[in-house]
Motif scaffolding. Structure first.
Motif, PDB file in Angstrom:
ATOM      1  N   MET A 170       3.773   2.259  -6.413  1.00 49.38           N
ATOM      2  CA  MET A 170       3.703   2.185  -4.952  1.00 49.38           C
ATOM      3  C   MET A 170       3.980   3.574  -4.383  1.00 49.38           C
ATOM      4  O   MET A 170       5.046   4.135  -4.636  1.00 49.38           O
ATOM      5  CB  MET A 170       4.728   1.196  -4.406  1.00 49.38           C
ATOM      6  CG  MET A 170       4.403  -0.231  -4.660  1.00 49.38           C
ATOM      7  SD  MET A 170       5.603  -1.304  -3.843  1.00 49.38           S
ATOM      8  CE  MET A 170       5.362  -2.800  -4.775  1.00 49.38           C
ATOM      9  N   PRO A 171       3.055   4.118  -3.617  1.00 49.10           N
ATOM     10  CA  PRO A 171       3.303   5.410  -2.983  1.00 49.10           C
ATOM     11  C   PRO A 171       4.496   5.321  -2.031  1.00 49.10           C
ATOM     12  O   PRO A 171       4.722   4.290  -1.395  1.00 49.10           O
ATOM     13  CB  PRO A 171       2.015   5.680  -2.204  1.00 49.10           C
ATOM     14  CG  PRO A 171       0.989   4.781  -2.804  1.00 49.10           C
ATOM     15  CD  PRO A 171       1.732   3.591  -3.323  1.00 49.10           C
ATOM     16  N   VAL A 172       5.240   6.428  -1.935  1.00 49.57           N
ATOM     17  CA  VAL A 172       6.457   6.464  -1.115  1.00 49.57           C
ATOM     18  C   VAL A 172       6.434   7.689  -0.215  1.00 49.57           C
ATOM     19  O   VAL A 172       6.084   8.785  -0.648  1.00 49.57           O
ATOM     20  CB  VAL A 172       7.713   6.521  -2.011  1.00 49.57           C
ATOM     21  CG1 VAL A 172       8.974   6.700  -1.169  1.00 49.57           C
ATOM     22  CG2 VAL A 172       7.823   5.277  -2.882  1.00 49.57           C
ATOM     23  N   ILE A 173       6.829   7.486   1.040  1.00 51.25           N
ATOM     24  CA  ILE A 173       7.130   8.578   1.957  1.00 51.25           C
ATOM     25  C   ILE A 173       8.590   8.419   2.330  1.00 51.25           C
ATOM     26  O   ILE A 173       9.014   7.345   2.775  1.00 51.25           O
ATOM     27  CB  ILE A 173       6.257   8.540   3.227  1.00 51.25           C
ATOM     28  CG1 ILE A 173       4.789   8.755   2.864  1.00 51.25           C
ATOM     29  CG2 ILE A 173       6.729   9.596   4.229  1.00 51.25           C
ATOM     30  CD1 ILE A 173       3.835   8.595   4.033  1.00 51.25           C
ATOM     31  N   SER A 195       0.833  -1.205   0.000  1.00 52.46           N
ATOM     32  CA  SER A 195       0.000   0.000   0.000  1.00 52.46           C
ATOM     33  C   SER A 195       0.863   1.249   0.000  1.00 52.46           C
ATOM     34  O   SER A 195       0.449   2.292  -0.506  1.00 52.46           O
ATOM     35  CB  SER A 195      -0.879   0.038   1.257  1.00 52.46           C
ATOM     36  OG  SER A 195      -1.582  -1.151   1.428  1.00 52.46           O
ATOM     37  N   LEU A 196       2.075   1.131   0.584  1.00 54.00           N
ATOM     38  CA  LEU A 196       2.945   2.277   0.766  1.00 54.00           C
ATOM     39  C   LEU A 196       4.341   1.811   1.143  1.00 54.00           C
ATOM     40  O   LEU A 196       4.493   0.761   1.774  1.00 54.00           O
ATOM     41  CB  LEU A 196       2.396   3.158   1.906  1.00 54.00           C
ATOM     42  CG  LEU A 196       3.237   4.374   2.227  1.00 54.00           C
ATOM     43  CD1 LEU A 196       2.504   5.637   1.832  1.00 54.00           C
ATOM     44  CD2 LEU A 196       3.576   4.416   3.690  1.00 54.00           C
ATOM     45  N   VAL A 197       5.337   2.621   0.788  1.00 55.00           N
ATOM     46  CA  VAL A 197       6.719   2.362   1.174  1.00 55.00           C
ATOM     47  C   VAL A 197       7.206   3.518   2.038  1.00 55.00           C
ATOM     48  O   VAL A 197       7.075   4.681   1.661  1.00 55.00           O
ATOM     49  CB  VAL A 197       7.640   2.235  -0.063  1.00 55.00           C
ATOM     50  CG1 VAL A 197       9.083   2.015   0.358  1.00 55.00           C
ATOM     51  CG2 VAL A 197       7.159   1.119  -0.979  1.00 55.00           C
ATOM     52  N   LEU A 198       7.764   3.192   3.215  1.00 58.82           N
ATOM     53  CA  LEU A 198       8.477   4.169   4.040  1.00 58.82           C
ATOM     54  C   LEU A 198       9.945   3.991   3.703  1.00 58.82           C
ATOM     55  O   LEU A 198      10.517   2.924   3.953  1.00 58.82           O
ATOM     56  CB  LEU A 198       8.227   3.918   5.529  1.00 58.82           C
ATOM     57  CG  LEU A 198       6.802   4.123   6.012  1.00 58.82           C
ATOM     58  CD1 LEU A 198       6.681   3.740   7.478  1.00 58.82           C
ATOM     59  CD2 LEU A 198       6.361   5.563   5.796  1.00 58.82           C
ATOM     60  N   LEU A 199      10.548   5.008   3.135  1.00 60.58           N
ATOM     61  CA  LEU A 199      11.868   4.879   2.536  1.00 60.58           C
ATOM     62  C   LEU A 199      12.890   5.750   3.246  1.00 60.58           C
ATOM     63  O   LEU A 199      12.849   6.976   3.147  1.00 60.58           O
ATOM     64  CB  LEU A 199      11.771   5.290   1.055  1.00 60.58           C
ATOM     65  CG  LEU A 199      13.044   5.223   0.234  1.00 60.58           C
ATOM     66  CD1 LEU A 199      13.517   3.783   0.094  1.00 60.58           C
ATOM     67  CD2 LEU A 199      12.801   5.828  -1.134  1.00 60.58           C
TER      68      LEU A 199
END
Length: 123
Positions: free
Chosen positions: A82-85, A57-61
């Protein structure tokens, strides 16, 4: 709180983080707020393998990882939609149109950012 009313209900999150204590604290926070799964790695190479096998759902990078820069993976995450923060200790970092959260961050700020950026997980 019932699972469906939790802020991160049903989300599958990939976290790239080189600091184990940070990773475990954030994992606990995400799971307590309803994340379905949290996959953690500190490696660019391992992250590539993980996302070729599974959608998130999301990547914390994190920028600084054990074997390189997490930013190397941005083209792959974009291709996979893939959404990224980006989470970083580097002050003033800007990465294209992505949300950058400066470490240390509050759990509330992280959850708000995830809710705004994440896409629903495929069932």
């Amino acid at each position: 709180m019932p699972p469906s009313t939790q802020p991160l209900s049903g989300l599958d999150i990939l976290m790239l983080e080189d600091e184990a204590l940070v990773a475990f604290d954030v994992e606990e926070l995400l799971l307590q707020n309803g994340a379905r799964t949290v996959e953690i790695t500190s490696s660019v190479v391992v992250a590539r393998e993980i996302v070729t096998a599974r959608q998130f759902s999301l990547v914390l990078l994190d920028v600084k990882l054990a074997d390189g820069s997490g930013l190397e993976l941005l083209p792959l995450f974009r291709r996979l939609q893939m959404p990224v923060i980006v989470t970083t200790g580097y002050s003033g970092l800007e990465v294209d149109e992505l949300r950058v959260i400066q470490k240390p961050y509050s759990g509330e700020d992280l959850i708000v950012a995830i809710r705004a950026a994440a896409r629903p997980s495929p069932s």
